[in-house]
Design a protein around this motif. Structure first.
Motif, short mmCIF file in Angstrom:
data_model
loop_
_atom_site.label_atom_id
_atom_site.label_comp_id
_atom_site.label_asym_id
_atom_site.label_seq_id
_atom_site.Cartn_x
_atom_site.Cartn_y
_atom_site.Cartn_z
N GLU A 88 37.65 -4.26 -5.20
CA GLU A 88 38.56 -3.17 -4.82
C GLU A 88 39.57 -2.89 -5.93
O GLU A 88 39.89 -1.74 -6.23
N GLY A 89 40.05 -3.95 -6.59
CA GLY A 89 41.00 -3.76 -7.68
C GLY A 89 40.39 -3.03 -8.86
O GLY A 89 41.03 -2.14 -9.45
N LEU A 90 39.16 -3.36 -9.20
CA LEU A 90 38.47 -2.67 -10.29
C LEU A 90 38.33 -1.18 -9.99
O LEU A 90 38.59 -0.32 -10.85
N ARG A 91 37.90 -0.89 -8.78
CA ARG A 91 37.66 0.51 -8.43
C ARG A 91 38.96 1.30 -8.34
O ARG A 91 39.01 2.49 -8.67
N ALA A 92 40.05 0.65 -7.91
CA ALA A 92 41.33 1.34 -7.81
C ALA A 92 41.87 1.72 -9.18
O ALA A 92 42.61 2.71 -9.32
N ASP A 93 41.52 0.96 -10.23
CA ASP A 93 42.00 1.24 -11.58
C ASP A 93 41.29 2.41 -12.24
O ASP A 93 41.79 2.96 -13.22
N LEU A 94 40.12 2.79 -11.73
CA LEU A 94 39.33 3.84 -12.38
C LEU A 94 39.91 5.23 -12.14
O LEU A 94 40.23 5.58 -11.00
N PRO A 95 40.05 6.04 -13.18
CA PRO A 95 40.38 7.45 -12.95
C PRO A 95 39.25 8.14 -12.22
O PRO A 95 38.11 7.66 -12.19
N ALA A 96 39.55 9.26 -11.60
CA ALA A 96 38.53 10.02 -10.88
C ALA A 96 37.46 10.53 -11.85
O ALA A 96 37.70 10.66 -13.06
N ALA A 97 36.29 10.81 -11.32
CA ALA A 97 35.21 11.35 -12.14
C ALA A 97 35.66 12.64 -12.83
O ALA A 97 36.22 13.53 -12.20
N GLY A 98 35.44 12.73 -14.13
CA GLY A 98 35.81 13.91 -14.90
C GLY A 98 37.27 13.99 -15.27
O GLY A 98 37.71 14.99 -15.85
N ALA A 99 38.04 12.92 -14.99
CA ALA A 99 39.48 12.96 -15.24
C ALA A 99 39.86 12.35 -16.59
O ALA A 99 41.04 12.27 -16.92
N THR A 100 38.86 11.91 -17.38
CA THR A 100 39.14 11.38 -18.71
C THR A 100 38.39 12.19 -19.76
O THR A 100 37.30 12.67 -19.54
N SER A 101 39.05 12.32 -20.91
CA SER A 101 38.42 12.95 -22.07
C SER A 101 38.72 12.11 -23.30
O SER A 101 39.79 11.49 -23.40
N PHE A 102 37.77 12.08 -24.24
CA PHE A 102 37.92 11.29 -25.46
C PHE A 102 37.61 12.17 -26.66
O PHE A 102 36.62 12.89 -26.68
#
Length: 294
Positions: A88-102
């Motif tokens: 649950e902790g790992l999943r809570a840290d993830l930004p939403a799908a499509g919410a990151t750009s590099f």
């Protein structure tokens, strides 16, 4: 005013101040307590309402992209071993799908150049900049630095720079702002100078690593004019932009730690550990023993 939805994280630096730790591990991925420095910054941005996280990376930084992605094998193992709290902790840290750009900064041309590299992703809207060396703990009101800056932007518009105070004999080491009319913790900035000679600083308010900027800054950065150290300096373009737009300072009432230095990194680990209710009692007892040995 447009909502501040996007934040730029310049993460292409080499971390030479903390070698050899950063020879193969990006400085942004060094851990403070149990999470990377960069994760602390992303959490601060999320608390401030940021929806899109833009990372300006360099070579050998692919681990940053991996960190903000799903780790299928790890999640499957945690699921099968019934380690649901960790999962649950790992999943809570993830930004939403499509919410990151590099995007890449191919050459080390300075902070201003790194911010300019994000221009097409940011587009025509105000945005935040978070320096990932600097991590913050909340002030008395329970809010971290960027959230306080966003509130100042919502109240006054324009551009906002987080500031903190240092002793007068240290101002020559930082970018310094001149203070105009005050509005509580915020104030109008009437001038900016990068690393003024000793005794010449307009105040002891230093720029401390959190910015909200209007998109017109990209036109100025795009001129590619070199400043201190032969690099494209963000402060130089802010000084130019201030001729046409208002700038406000926000005096952050919490604490900032510079994890890019060895002492700052160690101090951050102590402070963040003491701020964690789950480990604070045990850690405090160990710390007292260590201090007692000095």
């Amino acid at each position: 005013m447009k909502k501040i939805r996007k934040a730029v994280f310049p993460v292409a630096g080499l971390g030479t101040r903390v070698l050899p730790a950063t020879k193969t591990v990006p400085k942004e991925m060094l851990t403070v307590v149990d999470r990377p420095v960069l994760q602390h910054c992303v959490e601060e941005a999320r608390e401030a309402g940021i929806e899109h996280f833009i990372f300006v990376t360099g070579r050998n930084k692919a681990v940053i992209e991996d960190h903000f992605d799903i780790a299928y094998e790890l999640e499957d193992m945690l699921q099968r071993r019934n380690k649901l709290k960790e999962l649950e902790g790992l999943r809570a840290d993830l930004p939403a799908a499509g919410a990151t750009s590099f995007t890449r900064q191919q050459a080390p041309l300075g902070l201003g150049h790194a911010v300019w590299c994000a221009r097409d992703i940011v587009g025509d809207e105000p945005f935040a900049v978070i320096l990932p060396d600097m991590i913050t703990l909340p002030g008395a009101g329970g809010k971290r630095c960027l959230q306080q800056c966003v509130e100042t932007y919502n109240a006054h518009g324009g551009n906002v720079i987080a500031v903190e105070t240092v002793p007068d004999d240290q101002t020559h080491q930082y970018g310094v702002v001149a203070k105009g009319q005050a509005f509580g913790q915020a104030f109008e900035i009437t001038g900016m100078v990068e690393k003024p000679p000793k005794g010449t600083a307009p105040s002891n308010f230093i720029i401390s690593g959190r910015y909200i900027l209007e998109p017109e800054i990209f036109d100025l950065l795009g001129k590619g004019e070199r400043g201190a150290g032969g690099e494209i300096q963000l402060t130089d373009s802010m000084i130019e932009l201030a001729k046409a737009q208002k700038f406000f300072g926000h005096h952050f009432d919490g604490k900032t730690y510079d994890t890019g230095s060895k002492v700052g990194f160690l101090a951050a680990n102590v402070a963040f550990a003491l701020a964690r209710p789950d480990i604070e009692p045990e850690f405090r007892a160990v710390l007292k023993k260590i201090v007692g040995m000095l």
